[in-house]
Scaffold this motif. Structure first.
Motif, mmCIF file in Angstrom:
data_model
loop_
_atom_site.group_PDB
_atom_site.id
_atom_site.type_symbol
_atom_site.label_atom_id
_atom_site.label_comp_id
_atom_site.label_asym_id
_atom_site.label_seq_id
_atom_site.Cartn_x
_atom_site.Cartn_y
_atom_site.Cartn_z
ATOM 1 N N SER A 221 1.325 -0.852 -0.281
ATOM 2 C CA SER A 221 -0.193 -0.125 0.353
ATOM 3 C C SER A 221 0.677 1.254 -0.003
ATOM 4 O O SER A 221 1.747 1.101 0.552
ATOM 5 C CB SER A 221 -1.242 -0.289 0.782
ATOM 6 O OG SER A 221 -1.533 0.754 1.165
ATOM 7 N N GLU A 301 -8.108 -3.027 -7.208
ATOM 8 C CA GLU A 301 -8.705 -2.119 -5.826
ATOM 9 C C GLU A 301 -8.157 -1.648 -5.050
ATOM 10 O O GLU A 301 -8.220 -1.668 -3.917
ATOM 11 C CB GLU A 301 -8.841 -3.720 -4.936
ATOM 12 C CG GLU A 301 -8.988 -5.011 -5.479
ATOM 13 C CD GLU A 301 -8.237 -6.157 -4.600
ATOM 14 O OE1 GLU A 301 -8.753 -7.167 -5.106
ATOM 15 O OE2 GLU A 301 -7.007 -6.160 -3.753
ATOM 16 N N ARG A 304 -7.447 3.619 -0.886
ATOM 17 C CA ARG A 304 -7.120 4.569 -0.209
ATOM 18 C C ARG A 304 -6.655 5.684 -1.653
ATOM 19 O O ARG A 304 -7.169 7.167 -1.697
ATOM 20 C CB ARG A 304 -5.068 4.921 -0.308
ATOM 21 C CG ARG A 304 -4.397 6.015 0.487
ATOM 22 C CD ARG A 304 -3.055 5.737 0.557
ATOM 23 N NE ARG A 304 -2.511 4.460 1.210
ATOM 24 C CZ ARG A 304 -1.859 3.777 2.877
ATOM 25 N NH1 ARG A 304 -2.200 5.464 3.682
ATOM 26 N NH2 ARG A 304 -2.189 3.308 2.655
ATOM 27 N N ARG A 341 -3.212 7.098 12.451
ATOM 28 C CA ARG A 341 -1.746 6.642 11.343
ATOM 29 C C ARG A 341 -0.821 7.608 11.708
ATOM 30 O O ARG A 341 0.317 7.080 11.878
ATOM 31 C CB ARG A 341 -2.350 7.194 9.675
ATOM 32 C CG ARG A 341 -3.461 6.229 9.441
ATOM 33 C CD ARG A 341 -3.750 6.793 8.041
ATOM 34 N NE ARG A 341 -2.616 6.061 7.067
ATOM 35 C CZ ARG A 341 -1.822 6.641 6.691
ATOM 36 N NH1 ARG A 341 -2.072 8.275 6.556
ATOM 37 N NH2 ARG A 341 -0.374 5.724 6.064
ATOM 38 N N TYR A 345 1.937 4.650 12.645
ATOM 39 C CA TYR A 345 3.178 4.190 11.191
ATOM 40 C C TYR A 345 3.945 5.756 10.804
ATOM 41 O O TYR A 345 4.657 5.860 10.646
ATOM 42 C CB TYR A 345 2.173 4.108 9.432
ATOM 43 C CG TYR A 345 1.034 3.245 9.611
ATOM 44 C CD1 TYR A 345 1.106 2.079 9.696
ATOM 45 C CD2 TYR A 345 -0.331 3.805 9.119
ATOM 46 C CE1 TYR A 345 0.308 0.830 9.781
ATOM 47 C CE2 TYR A 345 -0.992 2.947 8.945
ATOM 48 C CZ TYR A 345 -1.105 2.074 9.651
ATOM 49 O OH TYR A 345 -2.186 0.525 9.099
ATOM 50 N N TYR A 401 -8.610 5.291 5.804
ATOM 51 C CA TYR A 401 -8.124 4.513 6.893
ATOM 52 C C TYR A 401 -8.109 5.359 8.368
ATOM 53 O O TYR A 401 -7.225 5.621 9.017
ATOM 54 C CB TYR A 401 -6.455 4.433 6.809
ATOM 55 C CG TYR A 401 -6.247 3.068 5.268
ATOM 56 C CD1 TYR A 401 -7.616 1.749 5.572
ATOM 57 C CD2 TYR A 401 -5.972 3.352 4.027
ATOM 58 C CE1 TYR A 401 -6.829 0.769 4.865
ATOM 59 C CE2 TYR A 401 -5.909 3.021 3.340
ATOM 60 C CZ TYR A 401 -6.468 1.264 3.175
ATOM 61 O OH TYR A 401 -6.259 -0.094 2.359
HETATM 62 N N1 LLP Z 1 -6.379 -4.864 -1.630
HETATM 63 C C1 LLP Z 1 -6.074 -5.596 -0.526
HETATM 64 C C2 LLP Z 1 -5.943 -7.644 -1.026
HETATM 65 C C3 LLP Z 1 -5.799 -5.405 0.045
HETATM 66 O O1 LLP Z 1 -4.599 -5.523 1.616
HETATM 67 C C4 LLP Z 1 -5.472 -3.593 0.360
HETATM 68 C C5 LLP Z 1 -5.299 -2.854 1.618
HETATM 69 C C6 LLP Z 1 -6.170 -3.525 -1.119
HETATM 70 C C7 LLP Z 1 -6.890 -3.851 -1.634
HETATM 71 C C8 LLP Z 1 -6.134 -1.572 -1.104
HETATM 72 O O2 LLP Z 1 -5.072 -1.306 -0.282
HETATM 73 P P1 LLP Z 1 -5.011 0.936 -0.931
HETATM 74 O O3 LLP Z 1 -5.890 1.314 -2.678
HETATM 75 O O4 LLP Z 1 -5.789 1.843 -0.165
HETATM 76 O O5 LLP Z 1 -3.420 1.214 -1.195
HETATM 77 N N2 LLP Z 1 -4.094 0.882 7.159
HETATM 78 C C9 LLP Z 1 -2.910 0.968 6.375
HETATM 79 C C10 LLP Z 1 -3.188 0.631 4.846
HETATM 80 C C11 LLP Z 1 -2.960 -1.230 5.066
HETATM 81 C C12 LLP Z 1 -3.995 -1.448 3.402
HETATM 82 C C13 LLP Z 1 -4.168 -3.111 3.345
HETATM 83 N N3 LLP Z 1 -4.254 -3.942 2.239
HETATM 84 C C14 LLP Z 1 -2.215 2.514 6.455
HETATM 85 O O6 LLP Z 1 -3.247 3.651 7.188
HETATM 86 O O7 LLP Z 1 -1.969 2.739 5.512
#
Ligand code: LLP
Length: 442
Positions: A221, A301, A304, A341, A345, A401
């Motif tokens: 991510s 998918e 963010r 966050r 992080y 998030y």
């Molecule tokens: N698909 C899967 C299988 C995932 O595990 C995730 C995020 C996404 C899609 C979406 O990813 P994005 O486009 O949002 O980066 N809590 C953390 C982020 C954890 C992401 C987990 N998986 C943060 O606040 O940075």
């Protein structure tokens, strides 16, 4: 109303698209004076700009359309899961990636097109899978052998054929500014490639109730590079070819996960969506040609990059503490429970004083949260106009998030969330009351 330097760069979506400053120097969003929103809805306040969400979704849809004909963009619900956002996603034509019975239930209650739902997770329970199967969700993304067994059992009991994807770990590890390829990824998610035969044997020999549609991988991510996406695509398509040759199955779906990064500060340099779409689809086309594969349906998918820049959080300043010869702590009425966050992080954010947008005299302050943790600091060392009690601090990029990872730490109520669009503001999540806090307590 003037559009101030809060304007986004071409690719740097740090702010919602409809941001401005009015004649009395107040920050506006979608035409609303933020101070007026605060009068009406209180603080802390999550504000989501519908137009920005639509704009970001269009960026994905239009750029993919330009380069590839068969695709589906799923909104990763975990970024911000609530009924209204799901309804918007559904209207725009996005599918949904859910990871729990709760997200799935919320989608069902939002009348989401269930065929466009992909159910992920490394430890889905039997009840959760049953909920998905009973509601005929589009795909279940199988993560491990235990789940494979569970799926077979449930599908047989329900006398259904489940269309599944297999999540693979392609051995690509991404950090924001670098990535590495490893043989094996030390990850709790997905099947290592060396188990592929075992998986295929289980699916093809032992079950008439599972139909393998394709492979999935999600490499991380907040990623700022394109190469890891292309590498992942190539590795997955190699497995497509392996399966075609050995098992005579031509897979139809390639799900490359989410992960495209966004700007939280001006230093961040995310990939333009269009470039990502161009490079990724090119890689697919070339690789499929080389391996003599039909072009699969491409699924991605993002979470963010769709919702984070649409959201801002408005806080009110309370106490201010000047440490002798040290920092000036400006405390706001929220913090780590509505935005975990920074403490989780060390994430960095950008903020303004919403009621002093034209103020020129700046000072260095640290924005502290209200929670009983020394580490509850939202932004360390930021130049802001001179702040007094009652000022409104607005933090950008809080659409993803934040609410979805919020808590009731210190038994503080979660903020309200409103949606603004075209002169309309509406509450999409009510502010919690004290009674909400004790609702489940005996
Ligand atoms: N698909 C899967 C299988 C995932 O595990 C995730 C995020 C996404 C899609 C979406 O990813 P994005 O486009 O949002 O980066 N809590 C953390 C982020 C954890 C992401 C987990 N998986 C943060 O606040 O940075």
């Amino acid at each position: 109303m003037t559009v101030i330097e809060l304007k986004n760069n071409k690719f740097q979506k740090l702010y919602p698209i409809n941001l401005g400053v009015n004649e009395i120097g107040h920050l506006t969003i979608s035409g609303f004076d933020t101070a007026e929103l605060v009068k009406k809805y209180g603080t802390p306040l999550y504000v989501i700009d519908e137009a920005t969400f639509g704009y970001n979704a269009d960026e994905y849809l239009n750029s993919l359309k330009k380069y590839y004909s068969n695709f589906l963009v799923l909104y990763a619900a975990k970024a911000f899961a609530c009924k209204k956002i799901f309804r918007l996603a559904n209207e725009i034509g996005l599918g949904l990636d859910v990871v729990s019975g709760g997200e799935l239930y919320t989608a069902i209650k939002s009348d989401f097109n269930l065929k466009n739902i992909y159910f992920h997770g490394n430890n889905k329970s039997q009840e959760e899978i049953q909920l998905a199967v009973k509601n005929n969700v589009g795909r279940i993304v199988c993560d491990n052998f235990y789940e494979l067994e569970l799926l077979q059992k449930i599908a047989k009991n329900e006398n259904k054929v489940l269309e599944i994807l297999i999540r693979l770990t392609p051995g690509i590890e991404c950090h924001t500014h670098e990535y590495i390829k490893t043989g094996h990824l030390d990850s709790k998610f997905g099947f290592d490639l060396e188990y592929l035969d075992e998986v295929l044997n289980l699916i093809t020999k032992d079950s008439k109730n599972l139909l393998l549609k394709g492979f999935h991988s999600h490499i991380g991510s907040q990623i700022f590079e394109i190469e890891p996406f292309s590498d992942s695509v190539e590795i997955l398509l190699d497995q497509f070819q392996y399966v075609k040759e050995k098992y005579k199955i031509e897979l139809a779906e390639l799900n490359i996960g989410g992960g495209i990064g966004i700007s939280y500060t001006k230093e961040d340099d995310p990939i333009p969506i269009d470039e990502w779409a161009k490079v990724t689809t090119n890689t697919i086309k070339q690789k499929c040609k080389k391996l003599d594969l039909n072009l699969p349906k491409l699924i991605c998918e993002p979470g963010r990059s769709l919702i984070a820049p649409s959201g801002i959080t408005i806080y009110k300043v309370g106490s201010i503490k000047q440490v002798p010869n040290g920092r000036k702590f400006v405390s706001v009425d929220g913090g780590m429970a509505d935005n975990p966050r920074p403490i989780t992080y060390q994430a960095k954010y950008t903020a303004v004083v919403a009621n002093k947008m034209n103020s020129k005299e700046l000072e260095n302050v640290t924005i502290a949260g209200r929670y009983c943790e020394t580490g509850d600091i939202l932004i360390k060392d930021i130049e802001l106009p001179k702040i007094i009690h009652g000022d409104l601090i607005t933090v950008f990029g809080t659409g993803a998030y934040n609410y979805s990872m919020s808590s009731n730490y210190n038994l503080v109520s979660r903020p309200a969330c409103i949606l603004v669009n075209n002169g309309k503001s509406e509450i999409i999540i009510e502010r919690e009351t004290y009674d909400d806090l004790i609702l489940k307590q005996k």
